[in-house]
Design an enzyme around this catalytic site. Structure first.
Site, PDB file in Angstrom:
ATOM      1  N   HIS A  35      45.797  42.340  41.338  1.00 52.38           N
ATOM      2  CA  HIS A  35      44.682  41.924  41.842  1.00 52.38           C
ATOM      3  C   HIS A  35      43.618  41.760  40.937  1.00 52.38           C
ATOM      4  O   HIS A  35      43.171  42.966  40.409  1.00 52.38           O
ATOM      5  CB  HIS A  35      44.301  42.850  43.236  1.00 52.38           C
ATOM      6  CG  HIS A  35      45.032  42.793  44.496  1.00 52.38           C
ATOM      7  ND1 HIS A  35      45.130  41.718  45.421  1.00 52.38           N
ATOM      8  CD2 HIS A  35      46.248  43.618  44.759  1.00 52.38           C
ATOM      9  CE1 HIS A  35      46.043  42.001  46.202  1.00 52.38           C
ATOM     10  NE2 HIS A  35      46.621  43.024  45.846  1.00 52.38           N
ATOM     11  N   LEU A  36      43.182  40.701  40.587  1.00 53.54           N
ATOM     12  CA  LEU A  36      41.973  40.463  39.584  1.00 53.54           C
ATOM     13  C   LEU A  36      40.631  40.482  40.104  1.00 53.54           C
ATOM     14  O   LEU A  36      39.690  40.606  39.422  1.00 53.54           O
ATOM     15  CB  LEU A  36      42.543  39.488  38.551  1.00 53.54           C
ATOM     16  CG  LEU A  36      43.618  39.670  37.948  1.00 53.54           C
ATOM     17  CD1 LEU A  36      44.218  38.456  36.874  1.00 53.54           C
ATOM     18  CD2 LEU A  36      43.566  40.820  36.939  1.00 53.54           C
ATOM     19  N   ASP A  74      48.859  37.888  50.911  1.00 54.04           N
ATOM     20  CA  ASP A  74      48.822  39.412  50.471  1.00 54.04           C
ATOM     21  C   ASP A  74      47.434  40.169  50.959  1.00 54.04           C
ATOM     22  O   ASP A  74      46.573  39.576  50.635  1.00 54.04           O
ATOM     23  CB  ASP A  74      49.193  39.719  49.194  1.00 54.04           C
ATOM     24  CG  ASP A  74      48.972  41.290  48.897  1.00 54.04           C
ATOM     25  OD1 ASP A  74      50.057  41.944  49.524  1.00 54.04           O
ATOM     26  OD2 ASP A  74      48.351  41.743  48.133  1.00 54.04           O
ATOM     27  N   ASN A 123      47.940  50.607  51.073  1.00 53.83           N
ATOM     28  CA  ASN A 123      48.665  49.635  51.924  1.00 53.83           C
ATOM     29  C   ASN A 123      50.021  48.867  51.305  1.00 53.83           C
ATOM     30  O   ASN A 123      49.711  48.087  50.455  1.00 53.83           O
ATOM     31  CB  ASN A 123      47.774  48.830  52.699  1.00 53.83           C
ATOM     32  CG  ASN A 123      48.452  48.313  53.800  1.00 53.83           C
ATOM     33  OD1 ASN A 123      49.055  49.001  54.474  1.00 53.83           O
ATOM     34  ND2 ASN A 123      47.899  47.227  54.300  1.00 53.83           N
ATOM     35  N   ASP A 138      50.977  45.957  42.293  1.00 54.64           N
ATOM     36  CA  ASP A 138      49.929  45.994  43.082  1.00 54.64           C
ATOM     37  C   ASP A 138      48.422  46.666  42.844  1.00 54.64           C
ATOM     38  O   ASP A 138      47.822  47.191  43.586  1.00 54.64           O
ATOM     39  CB  ASP A 138      50.531  46.664  44.559  1.00 54.64           C
ATOM     40  CG  ASP A 138      49.419  46.246  45.699  1.00 54.64           C
ATOM     41  OD1 ASP A 138      48.705  45.587  45.509  1.00 54.64           O
ATOM     42  OD2 ASP A 138      49.627  46.851  46.841  1.00 54.64           O
TER      43      ASP A 138
END
Lengths: 320, 429
Positions: free
Chosen positions: B59-60, B151, B277, B304
């Site tokens: 995740h950027l 996602d 999560n 993640d």
């Protein structure tokens, strides 16, 4: 003991110390002037993120009877509602010099977070967090039972209702098993948490089978909204299977007590005639709550030792 | 391109020491006693040479949450972690559900230049789970999207999932599923079990993951399309995957480093640094995940990497954001949980963290063998080092590492992207 976060924090000796201290402080309730100077000059903050008038006034009365300064901080209409974080609230209280913070929060673990985050130095008392714990409720319940039944070793306590969401049930299971009582949780399977089999208690789905072997039956509040989430089909069915009415009360042994942490749903988990019957100690629980909370605040802030003997009641100094 | 490096005494995949020359963006020469005249010498005695790591799940946060991470800071963290390519998840604001947004992220990655950024496209418009996003347009865009995922949310509608799986066959696409049955996990805070019951935190049951995986491997087999399972976290999921693979179903799966090392007991602190999560699970789950990664049932490790600003973690548990940063600690955690335990050798690490993720994501130029002529996307790693994780030292803009205060093994010494050093002597270049 620096904080009271969980009933499981108390070993048997500590639990008995709280109960015996409360016993002495309880006598104050029968005096015309109900005040001790013990905590004069100490500041106790009631930090309530969730509405609970009953618990708040109980803590407030306890603190005032020990002559502490009490600040009530209700999240409703405060900076918290404007988005202030738990941390900033804590830092504010720390800056104001709170000696103890009594916290009620809708999020499980929030008191634990306050106590261990390093944000504040003061004592933290859990006044109910989410569906986690409510240790002073368990203490006042045990206190009430002991006044009627004596020592709790081997006594059988049935806790009936929404165990899944109940902080009262969790704290009571921990404390009562520490004190030697045998606890049975009674609920429909949907209202028992997965993993309950690892708790120090028995479970049952059948209230009628449990009642004849019970010294204390504690009814938990069941919110009608739970039926919308399919925990049970209807309020009527719940009440029929798990509600305590006069017929079921008759199945209890002669000496058995009926308890409820309040607020009650009359007609749901408990019928009005049971709630008002001579076996019900529900109103007495409220009175005892003040004594227990005095004992907890006293032991946290003034240290171990006898609460009453080494202090001078206000009236002897000619003050009120 | 004149940039030229000679790695002296490095051990490709942990094998025999040799010298490796990187030149013109490729591995130019390999062999003992190479002089590499004019080349910058990297003393790599005892260090391991791996193909540059590829992360299928990063995740950027850009666009939209630049306070948590940007492509610039995220790719810097990636390079320091030994990665040469990351797949960027589309749960940005706006969501990466159009050709325009995926091209923007792709271009930001190119400009940062520290590691290749391959955008993942959203499966549904706004990741709302109602209507397919323009998957073909994203596939045809400059970003050449091949992996699609909602996602953060599960594509829970079975019919929509079926159509998505079918549709992406036209361009060899892949649906990466966040397996979480939403109704079974409403308000879920941690793994459901004895501990959640005690802590009074709403449970996230294993079955909520396993039911979706079971459904989706069957759907993938039915329509003959590839499905990839994100962040597998339970022993039961492993069993379903093993069964599906034995049947020859077209399924691949990933596990995160934190699910290989950490267990739910950490939640008892109520410190949201451990809130993630899917949630941290039991020791039995961790053991099953390690075994599955070792035997290939789980194909890849994916981080993640989920950056969150301090205020989203410095609060009560239920109010906190879910996720952990992981790019800079991934290889160390894999070493500790898989290599130092004897479950995986370095060739296995290269396979699970570079070769297979590149192949699953159809990413050219990455995950290649360490052979002469291959692109010089490589990582030099010192497995004998150790370090104390200090959140303040992380290159990521966020500090939410669950390993703060822990000592982890290993150190990324150097990372090369097409022969250009993005990291040398552990420092960004």
């Amino acid at each position: 003991m620096k904080h009271l976060l969980s009933a499981g924090d108390l070993d048997r000796d500590e639990a008995l110390l709280v109960l015996e201290t409360a016993e002495k402080l309880r006598e104050l309730a029968d005096r015309p002037i109900k005040k001790l100077p013990t905590l004069r000059g100490r500041t106790i903050v009631n930090l309530f993120f969730e509405d609970s008038t009953r618990t708040r006034i109980s803590f407030e009365a306890a603190a005032k009877r020990l002559s502490a300064d009490v600040i009530n901080f209700s999240a409703k209409g405060s900076s918290v509602e404007k988005g202030e974080s738990l941390k900033d609230t804590a830092l504010t209280l720390e800056a104001m010099g709170a000696d103890a913070v009594v916290v009620r929060h809708q999020s499980s673990g929030a008191p634990h977070r306050l106590a261990h985050s390093g944000w504040i130095q003061s004592c933290v008392v859990n006044a109910g967090d989410g569906s986690h714990e409510h240790p002073t409720q368990a203490l006042l319940d045990a206190f009430t039972m002991r006044r009627h039944l004596g020592a709790l070793d081997g006594r059988r306590v049935a806790i009936v209702g929404d165990v899944l969401h109940s902080r009262v049930a969790r704290s009571n299971v921990l404390l009562l098993s520490t004190l030697g009582a045998e606890v049975t949780l009674v609920a429909p399977p949907t209202l028992l948490p997965v993993g309950v089999e690892r708790w120090t208690c028995a479970t049952s789905y059948d209230l009628d089978a449990v009642l004849p072997k019970t010294d204390v039956v504690m009814m938990l509040r069941v919110q009608r909204e739970r039926m919308n989430a399919a925990f049970f089909p209807s309020a009527r069915e719940y009440s029929r299977r798990y509600g305590l009415d006069a017929a079921r009360m008759a199945a209890l042994p002669e000496h058995a007590l009926v308890m409820h942490p309040g607020p009650m749903n009359r007609g749901m988990e408990i019928s009005a005639d049971v709630a008002d019957s001579t076996r019900s100690v529900i109103v007495e629980q409220v009175t005892n709550g003040v004594a227990i909370r005095m004992a907890v605040l006293y032991l946290l802030l003034a240290g171990a030792g006898s609460a009453v003997d080494d202090t001078v009641p206000e009236q002897r100094r000619g003050r009120a | 391109m004149t940039e030229k490096f000679v790695l002296k005494g490095v051990r490709p995949l942990g094998g025999e020491p040799t010298d490796v020359i990187l030149r013109d963006g490729v591995i130019a020469e390999m062999g003992a006693g190479l002089s590499g005249r004019g080349a910058q010498v990297v003393d790599a005695e005892g260090f391991i040479l791996l193909p540059g790591l590829v992360d299928l799940h990063t995740h950027l946060r850009e666009p939209g949450r630049e306070d948590a991470e940007t492509v610039e800071t995220g790719t810097l963290a990636a390079a320091l972690g030994g990665f040469t390519a990351v797949f960027a998840m589309p749960n940005t604001d706006p969501a990466a559900d159009t050709a325009g947004v995926v091209e923007q992220v792709y271009r930001l990655g190119q400009e940062a230049g520290r590691c290749d950024v391959q955008p993942i496209g959203a499966v549904t418009v706004g990741r709302a789970g109602r209507q397919l996003a323009e998957l073909g347009a994203m596939a045809d865009s400059a970003a050449r999207v091949r992996v699609f995922s909602d996602d953060g949310d599960c594509v829970s509608d079975a019919a929509l999932m079926r159509r998505a799986l079918e549709y992406v066959k036209a361009f060899d696409g892949l649906i990466a599923q966040h397996a979480q049955e939403p109704r079974l996990t409403e308000g879920a805070q941690m793994n459901e079990g004895a501990l959640s019951a005690t802590l009074g935190l709403a449970g996230w049951p294993a079955v909520a993951e396993e039911a979706i995986i079971a459904r989706d491997v069957l759907l993938a087999a039915h329509v003959g399309s590839r499905v990839h399972i994100c962040h597998v976290s339970t022993a039961g999921s492993v069993e379903i995957l093993r069964w599906a693979k034995a049947k020859g179903y077209p399924v691949t799966a990933e596990v995160t480093p934190h699910h290989l090392l950490l267990t739910e007991e950490l939640v008892a602190s109520y410190d949201p640094i451990y809130k993630v999560n899917p949630p941290l699970r039991s020791a039995e789950d961790v053991a099953a995940l390690r075994d599955a990664l070792a035997d290939g049932t789980i194909d890849v490790v994916a981080t993640d990497h989920a950056p969150h600003p301090v205020e989203d973690k410095e609060c009560e548990w239920s109010a906190a954001a879910m996720g952990m940063v992981g790019l800079e600690t991934a290889l160390a955690v894999v070493q500790q949980s898989m290599v130092d335990t004897g479950l995986l050798d370095w060739a296995g690490v290269a396979d699970r963290m570079s070769t297979r993720p590149a192949r699953i994501g159809r990413l050219a130029g990455h995950g290649c063998g360490l052979d002469v002529g291959a692109p010089a996307n490589v990582t030099v790693y010192d497995p004998a080092a150790s370090w104390d994780v200090d959140p303040a030292q992380l290159a990521s803009r966020s500090r939410n590492t669950p390993y703060a205060g822990r000592t982890l093994p290993g150190r990324v010494v150097a990372t090369f992207l097409r022969g250009h050093a993005t990291v040398l002597d552990g420092k960004p270049q």
